[in-house]
Design a protein around this motif. Structure first.
Motif, mmCIF file in Angstrom:
data_model
loop_
_atom_site.group_PDB
_atom_site.id
_atom_site.type_symbol
_atom_site.label_atom_id
_atom_site.label_comp_id
_atom_site.label_asym_id
_atom_site.label_seq_id
_atom_site.Cartn_x
_atom_site.Cartn_y
_atom_site.Cartn_z
ATOM 1 N N UNK A 2 53.822 57.486 30.345
ATOM 2 C CA UNK A 2 53.916 57.152 31.764
ATOM 3 C C UNK A 2 54.745 58.191 32.519
ATOM 4 N N UNK A 3 55.866 58.597 31.930
ATOM 5 C CA UNK A 3 56.753 59.557 32.599
ATOM 6 C C UNK A 3 56.086 60.919 32.740
ATOM 7 N N UNK A 4 55.368 61.362 31.707
ATOM 8 C CA UNK A 4 54.678 62.649 31.770
ATOM 9 C C UNK A 4 53.634 62.651 32.884
ATOM 10 N N UNK A 23 53.833 64.837 36.544
ATOM 11 C CA UNK A 23 52.884 65.930 36.773
ATOM 12 C C UNK A 23 51.789 65.621 37.789
ATOM 13 N N UNK A 24 51.732 64.425 38.320
ATOM 14 C CA UNK A 24 50.675 64.073 39.272
ATOM 15 C C UNK A 24 51.216 63.990 40.701
ATOM 16 N N UNK A 25 50.283 63.910 41.650
ATOM 17 C CA UNK A 25 50.618 64.097 43.070
ATOM 18 C C UNK A 25 50.638 62.818 43.898
ATOM 19 N N UNK A 37 52.454 55.202 45.852
ATOM 20 C CA UNK A 37 51.201 55.169 45.111
ATOM 21 C C UNK A 37 51.414 55.058 43.597
ATOM 22 N N UNK A 38 50.332 55.257 42.854
ATOM 23 C CA UNK A 38 50.325 54.930 41.423
ATOM 24 C C UNK A 38 51.222 55.838 40.586
ATOM 25 N N UNK A 39 51.414 57.086 40.975
ATOM 26 C CA UNK A 39 52.327 57.947 40.205
ATOM 27 C C UNK A 39 53.749 57.393 40.254
ATOM 28 N N UNK A 97 53.472 64.527 45.446
ATOM 29 C CA UNK A 97 54.126 64.184 44.190
ATOM 30 C C UNK A 97 55.437 64.927 44.104
ATOM 31 N N UNK A 98 56.012 64.960 42.929
ATOM 32 C CA UNK A 98 57.276 65.678 42.792
ATOM 33 C C UNK A 98 57.106 67.174 42.999
ATOM 34 N N UNK A 99 55.921 67.704 42.659
ATOM 35 C CA UNK A 99 55.764 69.157 42.657
ATOM 36 C C UNK A 99 54.595 69.659 43.478
#
Length: 216
Positions: free
Chosen positions: A23-25, A29-31, A168-170, A48-50
């Motif tokens: 889940x954390x990975x 890595x998602x937006x 959202x889902x991330x 996302x984070x990035x």
């Protein structure tokens, strides 16, 4: 899961760590931490984070007349003009703490693999306690990240059309993964306590046997 000489509690901790790490990975890595619901035309799409995605987005402060379309890394040179808007202090804090969570997760996975594959009774309690502290630290960092983003990510002071934006889902995966890390730490600490008591009981019995040898 193969036995590897582990008891039920250890297996549960390992399995929960693997699931939480997945889940954390994905969250890392998602937006889709914050997204627009699409019910109204918006120049902001998701972030996302990035990575951040826009559609003909212009600086809402009107400092620059440049527009941005598509998805780019938040540190991309193209976003340099709006970096102070795109990455306010709270968002940088979220990135930082969730990165710490991600690093602790990697360390925990490596330590768990060593514990499972190179199992040794001599350092069993120490390794379990170390894994407990690493996962607890990661869970705490992740908790801070999701609480801060949950409180400020969907506020009216950041992305435009805030009333049409949603967590959202991330972000949801980050919450679940963080909770899983904290629960994993609890399982590791409990298992360390159980194993310590077993070792103390074994040593006590051995001492008693030496002090009171059986007479034939």
């Amino acid at each position: 899961m193969p036995d590897f000489g582990l008891n039920v509690l250890s297996k549960s901790a390992v399995l929960l760590l693997i699931v939480s790490s997945a889940f954390i990975i994905v969250a890392f890595s998602t937006d889709n931490w914050l997204a627009n619901d699409g019910t109204r035309k918006s120049h902001f799409l998701k972030i996302g984070l990035w990575n951040a995605c826009f559609d003909d987005f212009k600086d809402i402060r009107h400092h620059y007349d440049r527009s941005f379309t598509g998805c780019r890394h938040v540190l991309d040179e193209e976003y340099h003009f709006i970096d102070d808007f795109l990455r306010p202090p709270f968002f940088i804090a979220v990135q930082t703490f969730f990165t710490f969570c991600f690093i602790c997760m990697l360390i925990a996975l490596g330590g768990t693999a060593a514990y499972v594959l190179c199992f040794t009774y001599d350092y069993q309690v120490f390794i379990l306690q170390a894994l407990g502290w690493v996962t607890l630290t990661g869970g705490a960092c992740g908790f801070i990240a999701v609480v801060v983003f949950g409180a400020l990510g969907d506020s009216r002071d950041w992305m435009p059309n805030y009333e049409h934006n949603f967590l959202s889902w991330s972000f949801a995966l980050a919450v679940v993964g963080t909770y899983g890390m904290i629960m994993t730490s609890v399982l590791f600490f409990v298992e360390a306590k159980i194993q310590r008591r077993k070792i103390e009981a074994t040593e006590s019995n051995a001492t008693f046997a030496l002090d009171h040898p059986v007479k034939s």
